[in-house]
Motif scaffolding. Structure first.
Motif, short mmCIF file in Angstrom:
data_model
loop_
_atom_site.label_atom_id
_atom_site.label_comp_id
_atom_site.label_asym_id
_atom_site.label_seq_id
_atom_site.Cartn_x
_atom_site.Cartn_y
_atom_site.Cartn_z
N TYR A 125 0.83 -1.19 0.00
CA TYR A 125 0.00 0.00 0.00
C TYR A 125 0.87 1.25 0.00
N GLU A 126 0.27 2.35 -0.43
CA GLU A 126 0.96 3.64 -0.48
C GLU A 126 0.17 4.68 0.29
N HIS A 127 0.91 5.64 0.85
CA HIS A 127 0.32 6.81 1.51
C HIS A 127 0.80 8.07 0.75
N PRO A 128 0.05 8.51 -0.24
CA PRO A 128 0.51 9.68 -1.02
C PRO A 128 0.62 10.96 -0.18
N HIS A 129 -0.11 10.99 0.91
CA HIS A 129 -0.12 12.22 1.73
C HIS A 129 0.15 11.90 3.19
N SER A 130 1.17 11.14 3.46
CA SER A 130 1.51 10.76 4.83
C SER A 130 1.84 12.00 5.66
N PHE A 131 1.27 12.07 6.88
CA PHE A 131 1.52 13.25 7.72
C PHE A 131 2.99 13.36 8.10
N GLU A 132 3.68 12.22 8.23
CA GLU A 132 5.10 12.26 8.63
C GLU A 132 5.97 12.78 7.48
N ALA A 133 5.71 12.29 6.25
CA ALA A 133 6.50 12.77 5.10
C ALA A 133 6.27 14.26 4.88
N ASP A 134 5.00 14.69 5.01
CA ASP A 134 4.70 16.12 4.86
C ASP A 134 5.44 16.95 5.90
N ALA A 135 5.53 16.49 7.13
CA ALA A 135 6.21 17.24 8.19
C ALA A 135 7.70 17.35 7.91
N TRP A 136 8.30 16.29 7.43
CA TRP A 136 9.74 16.33 7.12
C TRP A 136 10.01 17.25 5.92
N LEU A 137 9.16 17.14 4.92
CA LEU A 137 9.35 18.01 3.74
C LEU A 137 9.16 19.48 4.10
N ALA A 138 8.18 19.74 4.96
CA ALA A 138 7.92 21.13 5.35
C ALA A 138 9.07 21.72 6.16
N SER A 139 9.78 20.88 6.90
CA SER A 139 10.90 21.36 7.73
C SER A 139 12.14 21.61 6.91
N GLY A 140 12.20 21.04 5.69
CA GLY A 140 13.37 21.17 4.84
C GLY A 140 14.53 20.32 5.31
N THR A 141 14.27 19.39 6.19
CA THR A 141 15.33 18.53 6.72
C THR A 141 15.50 17.31 5.84
N PHE A 142 16.74 17.03 5.44
CA PHE A 142 17.00 15.85 4.61
C PHE A 142 17.09 14.60 5.50
N VAL A 143 16.47 13.51 5.03
CA VAL A 143 16.57 12.22 5.72
C VAL A 143 17.06 11.18 4.73
N ASP A 144 17.85 10.23 5.22
CA ASP A 144 18.36 9.17 4.34
C ASP A 144 17.71 7.82 4.65
N ALA A 145 16.67 7.84 5.48
CA ALA A 145 15.96 6.60 5.79
C ALA A 145 14.47 6.91 5.80
N PRO A 146 13.63 5.93 5.46
CA PRO A 146 12.17 6.16 5.47
C PRO A 146 11.73 6.77 6.79
N ALA A 147 10.84 7.78 6.68
CA ALA A 147 10.48 8.57 7.86
C ALA A 147 9.08 8.27 8.40
N CYS A 148 8.25 7.50 7.64
CA CYS A 148 6.85 7.28 8.06
C CYS A 148 6.76 6.10 9.03
#
Length: 649
Positions: free
Chosen positions: A144-167
């Motif tokens: 399954y996919e979460h196109p609008h995951s709250f965790e991914a949106d929060a990381w993208l909004a912070s501008g912080t780069f992550v090298d591992a899945p964040a959800c």
């Protein structure tokens, strides 16, 4: 692919998800916000609003601050593990509550409510891959996919780069809900994440022991060119969950083995206790048997001496009775002495039967006659509180048995019935004849009591040797009855119920001949010159026999030892037609004396007399009809009749 307002699913799953949409929408439709009380309620349940960033990017930053500089990797690992476990538990709890609230029982329907609930609570929109296999078994896999995951949106909004899945929480919550829906241990891992630059957040859910294989199978990001695809490693939290699951299974297997081993040890311990109890029982039976054997031997010796004394009492009383005038008081007194002595002799014979078997002399017996005789003797043993009823058939009911053994059967059954009625009751003795089949008619003896009765378990064991329900009982009475009855070709059965008394029924082959009158009952007189030699080491018994023979006209010779008898026979100057000898005497015994006497006088006839209930020296010969034995005590008339019969043979 089709869907609803909150999810996108394969066509074959659309119907169940539409039902879930209506169900969940109705649940969330009754939302009530009450700021004055600081509460938000949905369908009567209180909910919390939490900022997405506080459970994702800001939470990671806070934990890194707690760990301090240089420990970002350890802090991030702690955060991922904590958030996953927390969300997994939340998913299970929410699913359990929602399923119960809505009455959902079908696993797929329960799962379908999860993604819809997920969307309504702000976690993410859910898109289920058609390659999913949602079954309650090891092959379960949910893509399954979460196109609008709250965790991914929060990381993208912070501008912080992550090298591992964040959800992390999306993974954990989804796995917890599905695990509760199917009753199957499940773990979920994110294989693509928008916070890492992927086009979507993709997840793979499977049982812990299958998750690594499923991740390798579905970990690629198809929307990226192969040259730009990020190498993927299995997340540490997934490995940890797999290890936890393995440990869980190992613990379950260990506990099962411990339970099985404990049960095995309990069974072995129970068998050991039973074997110990059985051994103790057998040892007790052996001790009891040895004690009974010893008692039997001692009783046999006592019976010998007692029977010698009774022989004098009965014999002399019978002689005195014949000499006194008919109708005189003195003759009546002598008759009473003789009668009481005979009763004492019968009691001695029956009591000795418990200890030793005695010599078996099979003869035609009137069953009614034996019953009457024994009931008369047992009257005092039965007691006054028990009413004895007899129902004896008028038909000829003859059986071929040893008189002493048949008497013992009657006595054991009567005493057993008496013991079953300690507070009194009715004891019924019945005889009957069963004429069918004509080729094998049967004589029936029944003994019935109105006592406490027996349950089925007791009835099943009632004839077992040493089994007794009476305190201090030997458990030999009914076992002896069955042995004697089956030895005579008969059978025994019992009918009993608790509170309804018991009936013991014996069936014996009915003898074709009728009972012949006892030939020892009529005395016979001597013929001219007939001489009898009496060998007896007890003077009173010897004198009684000599006096009885002399009154009948016999020439009565006497000897107090076998050696004296042989000297008299060797002299050759006296006629001797019959040798009457005791069996047990000091030095030479009766059979040895008889053998030497017959060697001197081949025509000499022999009659043995004995006070022992069981003379092993004579058993085979008497039972085979080769020897004559007259048991002490006896009447003078019985002695005279036996002597006459032997001399006339």
């Amino acid at each position: 692919m089709r869907g609803t307002r909150t999810v996108r699913v394969p066509a074959e799953m659309e119907r169940v998800f539409q039902q879930a949409e209506r169900l969940v929408a109705g649940y969330f439709a009754t939302r009530r916000e009450r700021p004055e009380r600081g509460s938000i309620e949905i369908s009567g349940e209180r909910y919390l609003l939490v900022r997405a960033a506080s459970l994702s990017v800001e939470f990671f930053a806070l934990v890194r601050e707690l760990y301090g500089p240089g420990h970002d990797a350890q802090a991030d690992e702690f955060s991922r593990n904590l958030l996953y476990d927390l969300s997994h538990g939340l998913g299970r709890a929410d699913a359990r509550h929602f399923h119960a609230r809505m009455g959902l029982t079908d696993p797929v329907a329960r799962l379908a409510a999860g993604p819809v609930h997920f969307s309504h609570t702000g976690w993410a929109f859910v898109d289920i891959d058609p390659r999913s296999c949602v079954i309650a078994g090891p092959e379960y896999v949910l893509l399954y996919e979460h196109p609008h995951s709250f965790e991914a949106d929060a990381w993208l909004a912070s501008g912080t780069f992550v090298d591992a899945p964040a959800c992390i929480m999306n993974s954990g919550y989804s796995a917890g809900w599905c695990q509760e829906s199917f009753g199957l241990r499940l773990v979920s891992a994110e294989v693509a994440c928008r916070a890492c630059g992927d086009s979507t957040c993709r997840f793979v859910m499977a049982p812990p022991d299958r998750i690594e294989r499923r991740l390798e199978e579905f970990a690629t990001e198809p929307s990226r060119p192969a040259s730009r695809r990020r190498p993927y490693g299995i997340p540490d939290l997934v490995i940890r969950k797999r290890i936890e699951d393995e440990l869980y299974r190992a613990r379950e297997e260990l506990e099962q083995r411990v339970r099985e081993r404990t049960a095995e040890l309990e069974r072995a311990n129970r068998r050991l206790r039973e074997e110990i109890a059985e051994r103790e029982r057998v040892e007790a039976e052996l001790v009891q048997a040895a004690r009974l054997e010893a008692v039997g031997r001692v009783a046999g010796g006592i019976a010998h001496d007692f029977n010698n004394l009774l022989a004098v009492v009965i014999g002399q009383a019978s002689l005195l009775e014949r000499q006194l005038p008919e109708g005189s008081a003195e003759r009546g007194m002598a008759g009473e002495i003789r009668s009481v002595g005979q009763e004492a002799a019968q009691l001695t014979t029956q009591l000795m039967g418990f200890g030793r078997a005695g010599i078996c002399r099979v003869e035609p017996l009137d069953l009614n006659e034996v019953v009457r005789a024994n009931l008369g003797v047992l009257h005092r043993l039965i007691g006054e509180r028990i009413v004895v009823v007899t129902d004896l058939t008028p038909d000829d009911v003859v059986v071929r048995m040893d008189r002493g053994q048949l008497a013992q059967v009657v006595m054991n059954l009567v005493i057993n019935a008496r013991d079953a009625m300690p507070d009194g009751g009715t004891l019924t003795v019945r005889t009957a004849v069963v004429a069918e089949p004509a080729s094998a008619p049967q004589a029936v003896l029944e003994v019935t009591d109105t006592g406490s009765g027996m349950d089925e378990e007791t009835v099943a064991r009632v004839f077992d040797p040493f089994f007794s329900t009476k305190p201090g009982g030997t458990g030999l009475g009914l076992a002896t009855v069955r042995r004697v009855v089956t030895g005579a070709g008969g059978s025994i059965e019992v009918e009993s119920r608790p509170g309804a008394g018991s009936t013991f029924r014996i069936r014996l082959p009915r003898a074709p001949e009728t009972r012949q009158p006892c030939r020892d009952g009529a005395p016979g007189t001597a013929r001219a010159g007939e001489a009898v030699l009496v060998v007896e080491d007890q003077p009173p018994v010897r004198r009684m026999m000599v006096r009885a023979l002399e009154r009948l006209g016999y020439v009565a010779l006497e000897a107090d030892t076998p050696e004296a008898a042989l000297r008299l026979l060797s002299a050759g100057d006296r006629r001797v037609d019959l040798l009457i000898t005791d069996v047990v005497m000091p030095g030479m015994n009766g059979p040895e004396l008889a053998a030497r006497a017959v060697a001197l006088h081949p025509a000499l006839k022999v009659l043995f007399v004995s006070g022992y209930p069981d003379d092993a020296l004579l058993r085979d010969g008497v039972e085979a009809g080769r020897m004559e034995l007259l048991a002490k005590p006896f009447l003078a008339e019985q002695l005279a009749a036996r002597v006459r019969r032997i001399l006339d043979t």
